[in-house]
Design a protein around this motif. Structure first.
Motif, PDB file in Angstrom:
ATOM      1  N   ALA C 452       0.816  -1.214   0.000  1.00  0.00           N
ATOM      2  CA  ALA C 452       0.000   0.000   0.000  1.00  0.00           C
ATOM      3  C   ALA C 452       0.848   1.262   0.000  1.00  0.00           C
ATOM      4  N   GLU C 453       0.241   2.327  -0.483  1.00  0.00           N
ATOM      5  CA  GLU C 453       0.934   3.620  -0.553  1.00  0.00           C
ATOM      6  C   GLU C 453       1.167   4.213   0.835  1.00  0.00           C
ATOM      7  N   ASP C 454       0.219   3.977   1.749  1.00  0.00           N
ATOM      8  CA  ASP C 454       0.329   4.589   3.075  1.00  0.00           C
ATOM      9  C   ASP C 454       1.013   3.673   4.093  1.00  0.00           C
ATOM     10  N   HIS C 455       1.662   2.642   3.602  1.00  0.00           N
ATOM     11  CA  HIS C 455       2.455   1.749   4.454  1.00  0.00           C
ATOM     12  C   HIS C 455       3.728   2.525   4.775  1.00  0.00           C
ATOM     13  N   ALA C 456       3.568   3.540   5.626  1.00  0.00           N
ATOM     14  CA  ALA C 456       4.508   4.657   5.657  1.00  0.00           C
ATOM     15  C   ALA C 456       5.964   4.278   5.834  1.00  0.00           C
ATOM     16  N   TRP C 457       6.269   3.286   6.693  1.00  0.00           N
ATOM     17  CA  TRP C 457       7.687   3.032   6.975  1.00  0.00           C
ATOM     18  C   TRP C 457       8.424   2.418   5.780  1.00  0.00           C
ATOM     19  N   ASN C 458       7.681   1.789   4.878  1.00  0.00           N
ATOM     20  CA  ASN C 458       8.300   1.192   3.699  1.00  0.00           C
ATOM     21  C   ASN C 458       7.200   0.911   2.677  1.00  0.00           C
ATOM     22  N   PRO C 459       6.734   1.935   1.994  1.00  0.00           N
ATOM     23  CA  PRO C 459       5.530   1.778   1.178  1.00  0.00           C
ATOM     24  C   PRO C 459       5.771   1.073  -0.156  1.00  0.00           C
ATOM     25  N   SER C 463       7.203  -7.260  -2.763  1.00  0.00           N
ATOM     26  CA  SER C 463       6.870  -8.388  -1.885  1.00  0.00           C
ATOM     27  C   SER C 463       7.316  -7.972  -0.488  1.00  0.00           C
ATOM     28  N   PRO C 464       6.613  -8.476   0.522  1.00  0.00           N
ATOM     29  CA  PRO C 464       6.900  -8.001   1.881  1.00  0.00           C
ATOM     30  C   PRO C 464       8.371  -8.169   2.244  1.00  0.00           C
ATOM     31  N   ALA C 465       8.971  -7.142   2.822  1.00  0.00           N
ATOM     32  CA  ALA C 465      10.399  -7.156   3.129  1.00  0.00           C
ATOM     33  C   ALA C 465      10.712  -8.043   4.326  1.00  0.00           C
ATOM     34  N   THR C 466       9.758  -8.196   5.231  1.00  0.00           N
ATOM     35  CA  THR C 466      10.007  -8.982   6.434  1.00  0.00           C
ATOM     36  C   THR C 466       8.906 -10.011   6.618  1.00  0.00           C
ATOM     37  N   ALA C 467       9.211 -10.994   7.434  1.00  0.00           N
ATOM     38  CA  ALA C 467       8.226 -12.049   7.682  1.00  0.00           C
ATOM     39  C   ALA C 467       6.993 -11.484   8.381  1.00  0.00           C
ATOM     40  N   TRP C 468       7.232 -10.553   9.320  1.00  0.00           N
ATOM     41  CA  TRP C 468       6.066 -10.050  10.056  1.00  0.00           C
ATOM     42  C   TRP C 468       5.177  -9.180   9.177  1.00  0.00           C
ATOM     43  N   GLU C 469       5.773  -8.514   8.178  1.00  0.00           N
ATOM     44  CA  GLU C 469       4.934  -7.750   7.258  1.00  0.00           C
ATOM     45  C   GLU C 469       4.119  -8.691   6.376  1.00  0.00           C
ATOM     46  N   ALA C 470       4.754  -9.812   5.986  1.00  0.00           N
ATOM     47  CA  ALA C 470       4.035 -10.808   5.191  1.00  0.00           C
ATOM     48  C   ALA C 470       2.847 -11.350   5.994  1.00  0.00           C
ATOM     49  N   GLU C 471       3.079 -11.548   7.286  1.00  0.00           N
ATOM     50  CA  GLU C 471       2.017 -12.065   8.148  1.00  0.00           C
ATOM     51  C   GLU C 471       0.877 -11.053   8.274  1.00  0.00           C
ATOM     52  N   ILE C 472       1.241  -9.786   8.418  1.00  0.00           N
ATOM     53  CA  ILE C 472       0.205  -8.749   8.498  1.00  0.00           C
ATOM     54  C   ILE C 472      -0.592  -8.716   7.194  1.00  0.00           C
ATOM     55  N   GLU C 497      -1.308  -7.262  17.657  1.00  0.00           N
ATOM     56  CA  GLU C 497      -0.231  -7.822  18.477  1.00  0.00           C
ATOM     57  C   GLU C 497       1.119  -7.712  17.765  1.00  0.00           C
ATOM     58  N   ILE C 498       1.117  -8.020  16.477  1.00  0.00           N
ATOM     59  CA  ILE C 498       2.380  -7.942  15.725  1.00  0.00           C
ATOM     60  C   ILE C 498       2.895  -6.499  15.731  1.00  0.00           C
ATOM     61  N   VAL C 499       1.969  -5.545  15.547  1.00  0.00           N
ATOM     62  CA  VAL C 499       2.371  -4.149  15.515  1.00  0.00           C
ATOM     63  C   VAL C 499       2.965  -3.744  16.870  1.00  0.00           C
ATOM     64  N   ALA C 500       2.393  -4.266  17.943  1.00  0.00           N
ATOM     65  CA  ALA C 500       2.927  -3.942  19.269  1.00  0.00           C
ATOM     66  C   ALA C 500       4.328  -4.522  19.452  1.00  0.00           C
ATOM     67  N   GLU C 501       4.547  -5.743  18.917  1.00  0.00           N
ATOM     68  CA  GLU C 501       5.867  -6.364  19.052  1.00  0.00           C
ATOM     69  C   GLU C 501       6.917  -5.663  18.201  1.00  0.00           C
ATOM     70  N   GLN C 502       6.559  -5.376  16.968  1.00  0.00           N
ATOM     71  CA  GLN C 502       7.545  -4.878  15.999  1.00  0.00           C
ATOM     72  C   GLN C 502       7.677  -3.366  16.003  1.00  0.00           C
ATOM     73  N   ALA C 503       6.647  -2.701  16.495  1.00  0.00           N
ATOM     74  CA  ALA C 503       6.648  -1.228  16.565  1.00  0.00           C
ATOM     75  C   ALA C 503       7.078  -0.549  15.263  1.00  0.00           C
ATOM     76  N   PRO C 504       6.500  -0.939  14.121  1.00  0.00           N
ATOM     77  CA  PRO C 504       6.818  -0.178  12.900  1.00  0.00           C
ATOM     78  C   PRO C 504       6.286   1.256  13.039  1.00  0.00           C
ATOM     79  N   PHE C 505       5.129   1.380  13.633  1.00  0.00           N
ATOM     80  CA  PHE C 505       4.620   2.672  14.075  1.00  0.00           C
ATOM     81  C   PHE C 505       4.745   2.687  15.596  1.00  0.00           C
ATOM     82  N   ILE C 506       5.324   3.755  16.121  1.00  0.00           N
ATOM     83  CA  ILE C 506       5.385   3.888  17.578  1.00  0.00           C
ATOM     84  C   ILE C 506       4.241   4.817  17.960  1.00  0.00           C
ATOM     85  N   TYR C 507       3.153   4.188  18.426  1.00  0.00           N
ATOM     86  CA  TYR C 507       1.972   4.990  18.735  1.00  0.00           C
ATOM     87  C   TYR C 507       2.202   5.785  20.010  1.00  0.00           C
TER      88      TYR C 507
END
Lengths: 287, 268, 550
Positions: C452-459, C463-472, C497-507
């Motif tokens: 997606a375009e708004d996948h801000a940290w790496n739009p 193909s997904p750069a990491t396993a956790w992004e593939a899972e999301i 849960e994945i977002v909390a573990e990986q913190a691609p966005f730090i809310y």
């Protein structure tokens, strides 16, 4: 009656010029004027007759006003019109100097008298000249124009234009003009803005400088009595041309040209005074 | 020295001394966040209260004074010097030079500065220390702020060019840079001073606005500009009059400087 | 049609006069509810309910448009409106609405399934470019309608849409036959007068179908005056003078000031769905030093930063307490979708340092160095002009400074910021906010899919750069294609849960919904969902005597 003969007196300046501004009728039309060494020449004319244009043309300061100057101005055997700006600059203030009409406006309001005199001196001094040389030159020029030297009035040189009287200011300007003992001093209406007494003093100063330094003076004025008092020869400028030129006495007593006659007729009709002028003119010529 | 001038002198000396003594007067520094007391009113501990994130406003004013009082005049000096070079010189030379300079100045004034500044920001790296950012900011202001002054100066110099005393000086054989610097420039002094003093508060405020483009003084460093930005949207001065302290200081300092220098001009 | 023609206005005014004469006979029931006044912060760009895409038009659509179903802004439940009931087919491709009887448009034309069909067809017309319509475009192929009976309609989609029923909250039904077109409405109010740049006057719709529990016709209000006023200072001033009855959203500064001067009028409805957050640039081709890219790619580094930020302080200092420390992509206010197992990341600088040490970082004279000896320094870009964000950035700078990390805060104008984070990727960390209007996670597909375009940290990853992004990616697609809310929730819980573990966005925080309601307004119950103060406009009354005494 003695008429100065240019064959006998070595010529200093000989001008034959036409000056016009782009797209307009000429201001000076084939004007012809000769000044001998040590001579005081009066140039008389109405306002707007081109008197100041002639003064600036001789100094080569007309260029900025987009004037076209034709002819020749021979000064000490060199045609000023053929000189480059650098060479002209070298003459200005050294061999040729200028005193203007309003003394207070001609002094830089932001500078002290000393600075202005020093600047004028530095423009033409030798590279190895010292401040003492400069101050000496200034002292001597001040003495020449009867201004207090630094010994008499220490603060005088620290003054600015606004703190001087008109007479003092004009003396400062004359002192500046004679710093380098020029061959020709052009006084453009130099006494017109002065009161009668100051005017008389300055005229006397011019006469003295002429005597002492042997400096030629082109005395430009519309004021006939002062011309009569100072000049050996007088030229009448009318509509851009010299209509009559001759010994001052002759011009005043026997004007030949119709315009000169009208000029003379315009003088106050007191016979006594006219005679006095004539006598004065005669005396000057005989001197 | 009259009373007003003495007072002005005292103010300037006091402000300079106090801002230089910031390290002792505000030992906690300008960046420390007292998070328990943000937006606090003046107290024994915080003489001018605290800002939005609890930083001591007095400390920020002191350090900000140091920066702005040093750098805004420096920037004004740069811009005035440029104005002299462009406007003063062109007015003195006249003719084609004057027309060229006026054209250039007008062009410069009409450029879309917002976009150019955005480009400037884009060219600068993001990781610059606050101190460097301050220097860049004021340098940019100085380099860009000359045009309006140049216009005024060119007009004044143009008037001087045709004056009797310049003619007299030229007739004395004076010319070139010497004529300009010795005879023309001193007469432009009043205009120069005016332009210089006008530039300082303008630069102080512009610096605050540059912050919007990411070019201003970077956090956490304080400046008068960033302190004045606090006043944006301040609804009632009566409720929080201490927030006006930086503005008041700016006015007092600028007035004092003007008093001091204008008098010096007259008596010198 | 962007504005209402003069003739249309006159017609509406005429209709109103006509109906009000009729209604006076019925005056025992029609209690006078007065006039409600508040501000629109911008000029409404359109009165066409299908073309709405900004706040001012949205407010007018909410007040004038009749919808089949409505999300109750308080309970967040979906409630029947023009549709008595609805069913979704098992494959999720078809929704069938059973419509109410005897409903008239404001101009008197009757409402039927034909109007719904007309509205849907117009909405899905590609030439209309309706952003409301975009949310229904699930796959290639047209959306079709089938009128089963005058009071029953089926809408068929080319592919299943998860949570499709809720999308109809945004679809104001238009009349298929009324000559007045969009001026014929089914909502509680209708546009009576529009002065461009100045105000919009809404009058009560005399044909509105709803009645209260005592059988009284809604709405209670006679009219609503919407003044167009972009300046918030002026809005506040006029509210204080009693010239306005509502302020829909307030800054915390204004809120505190109002709360201290007139405590009863300021309302804090709790955390909104919006969030402010920061992230690190993980784009592989970004023009930043290799060693910095390595930091940012490390989950440990991101989590450590997250742990080193004192969110309680941010909420308390920057928002004056009117914000909640954020947990993740879903605000705690989103009753159904929030994963209640998750907690706020506690402020633990010591734990953060341990994490960093595990990655080879070490402290030396108060400065943090990575394993190759580079001092840890990065810049955070944020948009200039957002005071809360600038203040948060300064506080994060201070917090991270305690870990020996040097942070440079750079505020940029918005276009430059967007260019950096979405095109040139020449930034290191950024701080921004999301405005979430949608309760449903489908509204966040544009953020979580790695393509997606708004996948801000790496739009826009191929193909997904990491396993956790593939899972999301997998989980987001799973929830989107399922119609079973339970299964969808399971998937999206895992995403959180994945977002909390990986913190691609730090809310960082969820700001609260702050509003102001005058004492003269009765029945107000400000909520967190837009429109915060007037979601129940049909049940509000304005007490003229209270107002006069203010």
């Amino acid at each position: 009656m003695a008429v100065f003969d240019s064959d006998r007196m070595p010529g200093l300046l000989s001008a034959q010029i036409t000056v016009r501004y782009a797209g307009k009728a000429p201001v000076l039309r084939g004007l012809s004027l000769e000044i001998a060494r040590g001579e005081v020449v009066g140039l008389v004319g109405q306002s707007g007759s081109g008197k100041s244009t002639l003064a600036l043309a001789i100094l080569g300061l007309l260029g900025r006003q987009r004037a076209i100057v034709e002819g020749s101005i021979l000064f000490q055997g060199v045609d000023l019109l053929s000189l480059r700006e650098r060479e002209l600059r070298n003459l200005r203030g050294r061999a040729l100097s200028l005193v203007l009409q309003s003394p207070l406006a001609s002094l830089n309001p932001a500078l002290r008298i000393r600075t202005q005199l020093r600047e004028a001196w530095r423009a033409h001094c030798n590279d190895d000249a010292t401040t003492e040389d400069c101050d000496q030159a200034i002292e001597s020029a001040l003495r020449s124009v009867s201004l207090p030297s630094s010994e008499q009035d220490r603060d005088f040189l620290k003054k600015r234009a606004a703190q001087l009287s008109v007479g003092q200011a004009q003396r400062v300007l004359i002192a500046m003009a004679i710093l380098h003992r020029p061959a020709l001093l052009i006084a453009d209406e130099a006494t017109s803005a002065l009161d009668v007494i100051t005017q008389a003093e300055i005229l006397e100063l011019f006469a003295r400088l002429n005597r002492e330094i042997g400096m030629s003076i082109l005395y430009i004025s519309h004021d006939l009595p002062s011309v009569a008092g100072l000049c050996q020869r007088t030229a009448i400028l009318h509509e851009g041309q010299i209509v009559e030129c001759g010994a001052t006495e002759q011009i005043f007593t026997a004007p030949a040209h119709e315009y000169t006659q009208r000029l003379m007729a315009a003088l106050p009709q007191l016979p006594a005074r006219r005679e006095a002028f004539a006598a004065k003119a005669k005396a000057t010529a005989v001197e | 020295m009259n009373v007003a001038r003495k007072l002005a002198c005292a103010v300037v000396v006091a402000v300079c001394a106090v801002s230089l003594a910031a390290n002792w007067l505000a030992p906690e520094g300008y960046a420390k966040q007292f998070r328990e007391t943000p937006n606090a009113p003046p107290s024994h501990q915080h003489w001018l209260g605290t800002d939005d994130v609890g930083r001591d406003r007095f400390a920020r004013v002191l350090y900000g004074t140091r920066i702005s009082l040093l750098l805004a005049p420096a920037a004004a000096l740069i811009s005035t010097a440029l104005a002299v070079l462009v406007g003063g010189l062109a007015g003195y030379l006249g003719g084609i030079w004057l027309r060229l300079a006026r054209g250039f100045t007008d062009l410069f004034l009409s450029l879309p500065w917002l976009f150019l500044l955005i480009t400037v920001r884009a060219l600068l790296p993001l990781n610059v220390s606050p101190m460097v950012s301050v220097l860049i900011t004021f340098f940019v202001l100085g380099v860009l702020g000359w045009a309006a002054s140049a216009r005024v100066l060119s007009t004044s110099a143009d008037g001087l060019r045709n004056s009797d005393f310049i003619l007299q000086a030229r007739a004395s054989g004076l010319h070139g840079p010497r004529l300009f610097f010795v005879h023309v420039l001193p007469n432009l002094k009043p205009v120069l001073y005016a332009q210089f003093w006008i530039s300082i508060p303008v630069f102080i405020l512009s610096e605050a606005n540059l912050g919007i483009l990411g070019l201003g003084v970077a956090e956490p460093m304080p400046s008068w500009g960033s302190l004045l930005r606090e006043l944006e949207g301040l609804i009632s001065f009566r409720e929080e009059p201490w927030k006006l302290a930086p503005l008041l200081l700016l006015i007092v300092v600028m007035t004092s400087f003007q008093l001091l220098l204008s008098n010096e001009e007259v008596t010198a | 049609m962007k504005t209402i023609g003069r003739r249309a206005c006159l017609q509406i005014a005429f209709c109103f006069v006509f109906f009000s004469l009729v209604l006076t006979a019925d005056s025992a029931l029609a209690q006078s509810g007065g006039e409600l006044r508040f501000c629109l912060r911008s000029e409404p760009k359109t009165f066409d309910p299908l073309l709405v895409d900004e706040d001012a038009s949205l407010s007018i659509r909410y007040l004038t448009g009749g919808v089949l179903v409505r999300v109750n802004r308080h309970s967040q439940e979906l409630e029947p409106e023009l549709a008595e009931s609805w069913t979704i087919s098992k494959d999720g491709r078809q929704i069938t609405f059973k419509l109410r009887h005897g409903i008239l448009f404001s101009d008197g034309s009757p409402f039927s399934a034909e109007d719904v069909a007309f509205t849907m067809q117009r909405l899905m017309d590609p030439a209309l470019h309706s952003s409301t319509g975009d949310s229904f475009r699930s796959g290639s192929g047209a959306v079709s309608t089938k009128i089963v009976a005058p009071d029953e309609i089926a809408i068929i989609f080319p592919a299943p849409i998860a949570g499709v029923d809720r999308l109809f909250d945004q679809v104001a039904i238009m009349s298929a036959h009324s000559p007045k077109k969009e001026a014929a409405v089914l909502g509680p109010f209708m546009v009576a007068e529009y002065k461009a740049g100045s105000s919009v006057l809404l009058q009560r719709n005399p044909n509105y179908w709803k009645k209260d529990s005592k059988g009284r016709r809604l709405p209670y209000l006679d009219s609503i005056r919407l003044d167009i006023q972009p300046n918030r200072d002026v809005e506040m001033l006029r509210f204080k003078r009693g010239e306005l009855d509502l302020i829909n959203t307030l800054d915390s500064d204004y809120f505190d000031r109002l709360a201290s001067s007139s405590p009863g009028l300021a309302h804090d409805a709790g955390a909104t769905l919006d969030s402010d957050f920061m992230w690190f640039n993980q784009v592989a081709s970004a023009p930043i030093p290799e060693y910095k890219r390595a930091w940012f790619a490390s989950g440990n580094f991101r989590r450590a930063i997250s742990q080193a930020i004192n969110r309680d302080d941010l909420a308390r200092v920057v928002f004056g307490g009117h914000a909640q420390p954020a947990i993740g992509p879903v605000s705690t206010s989103n009753k159904f979708w929030f994963n209640s197992k998750l907690k706020v990341e506690p402020y633990r600088p010591d734990a953060a340092l341990e994490r960093l040490k595990a990655d080879g970082f070490h402290l030396q004279n108060g400065v943090l160095f990575d394993k190759s000896g580079n001092a840890v320094e990065f810049s955070i870009v944020t948009n200039a002009g957002s005071k809360p964000r600038e203040r948060m950035a300064v506080m994060v700078q201070e917090d991270l400074g305690k870990l020996g990390i040097k942070v440079n805060v750079v505020t940029l104008d918005f276009p430059s910021l967007i260019e950096r984070i979405s095109q040139k990727f020449n930034y290191e960390a950024a701080m921004l906010g999301f405005r979430n209007v949608d309760l449903d996670p489908n509204g966040q597909m544009n953020i979580w899919l790695s393509s997606a375009e708004d996948h801000a940290w790496n739009p826009q990853q191929k193909s997904p750069a990491t396993a956790w992004e593939a899972e999301i990616d997998r989980l987001m697609r799973a929830q989107a294609s399922s119609v079973d809310p339970k299964k969808r929730k399971e998937s999206f819980d895992r995403v959180q849960e994945i977002v909390a573990e990986q913190a691609p966005f730090i809310y960082l925080v969820n700001p609260n919904a702050l509003s102001a309601v005058a004492a003269s307004v009765e029945g107000a119950n400000p909520g967190i969902l837009s429109p915060q103060t007037f979601w129940n406009a049909e049940r509000l009354t304005v007490n003229g005597t209270t107002r006069a005494s203010r």
